[in-house]
Design an enzyme around this catalytic site. Sequence first.
Site, PDB file in Angstrom:
ATOM      1  N   TYR A   5      16.193  66.886  65.370  1.00 17.90           N
ATOM      2  CA  TYR A   5      15.535  65.613  65.107  1.00 17.90           C
ATOM      3  C   TYR A   5      14.101  65.803  64.610  1.00 17.90           C
ATOM      4  O   TYR A   5      13.241  64.950  64.795  1.00 17.90           O
ATOM      5  CB  TYR A   5      15.508  64.762  66.379  1.00 17.90           C
ATOM      6  N   ASP A  27      30.165  72.880  73.307  1.00 20.67           N
ATOM      7  CA  ASP A  27      31.480  72.270  73.427  1.00 20.67           C
ATOM      8  C   ASP A  27      32.124  72.636  74.770  1.00 20.67           C
ATOM      9  O   ASP A  27      32.736  71.790  75.431  1.00 20.67           O
ATOM     10  CB  ASP A  27      32.395  72.669  72.258  1.00 20.67           C
ATOM     11  N   ASP A  70      20.944  65.370  73.895  1.00 20.76           N
ATOM     12  CA  ASP A  70      21.113  63.929  73.690  1.00 20.76           C
ATOM     13  C   ASP A  70      22.561  63.535  73.961  1.00 20.76           C
ATOM     14  O   ASP A  70      22.848  62.582  74.693  1.00 20.76           O
ATOM     15  CB  ASP A  70      20.709  63.577  72.253  1.00 20.76           C
TER      16      ASP A  70
END
Length: 357
Positions: free
Chosen positions: A138, A222, A246
């Site tokens: 980000y 994952d 996030d």
Amino acid sequence: MRTHRIAAIPADGIGKEVIPAGLRVLQAMAERGDAFRLEVTEFPWGSDYYRETGRMMAEDGLETLRHFDAIFFGAVGDQQISDDITLWGLRLRICQGFDQYANIRPTRVLPGLTSPLRAVNPGDIDWVIVRENSEGEYAGHGGRAHRGHPEEVATETAIFTRAGVERIMRTAFEIARGRPRRLLTVVTKSNAQKHGMVMWDDIAAEVAAHYPDVRWEKELVDAMAARMVRRPDSIDTVVATNLHADILSDLAGAVAGSLGVAPTANLDPSRRAPSMFEPIHGSAFDIAGKGVANPVATFWTAAMMLEHLGEAEAAQQLMAAVERVCADGVLTADLGGRATTEEVTQAVIAAIRGANA
């Protein structure tokens, strides 16, 4: 009596409902005794302000906020305004402008709440997710070229610096060191992303050498998502990049019963600038204005703010009141109850005053 100056920014959607509720609960805490008082200044920044002025916040907003002890933030986002305008114009402008590089997100199944995971009861989950909050995916680097043409291209560049990774690792190790299990899981995707993520792994190992009393491990993002669902009791403290944490922290909120109970703190651990505290549920357009938003995340966020301000005892008392109300079944619809925002707020204030009596 200690005085704490709070900047309140309800902003958008249900933020305009839960931040006033949170301020009422904070005031009830302040009235319990003569330990501290709050001086609150509310700012009208957000999407409505943008419609009036063309800006999400005042031009000198950061300089104005710099003089406060903490920022109490609601939510940002509007169905009629692009997310890149709302988010970057307000929340990220504050986070990056004040270098609030540590996003801290605790997760617990509170008394009276039901996790969607089978055989998980209150007390079985106790996590802290530490999210790098200033760079990574980000960072805002990238662009678009050849707009509207068949060869249009967009680039999104993740930025990882040694300084940024090292400081978030130290923050995570310090948090893990202060928790009973002293276990830290470092989450990356270094099997597929061979530059930035491998650097994360390397720096984690370097920082770990300074914390021999903390057990640490690596996990791919994952696999971590699956582990949160299948083996939640194996997790304690987690550190991950801006994007990965996030996603994982939203999953954590869902595992705990609802995003409506999930708090967060955007910290500048150096305290050069004020830190910002916000519930993570977002604007929630579908229920905004209906009086049914869950204020528990905001109350928990308020407790984190009190702790940051040095009012640890008040923070514990506030969370005790929240847990008492949840255990009594005063719950909003997202948790299977029928209570309104106002009813939950009144119940928590009553619990605070009852404990005081």
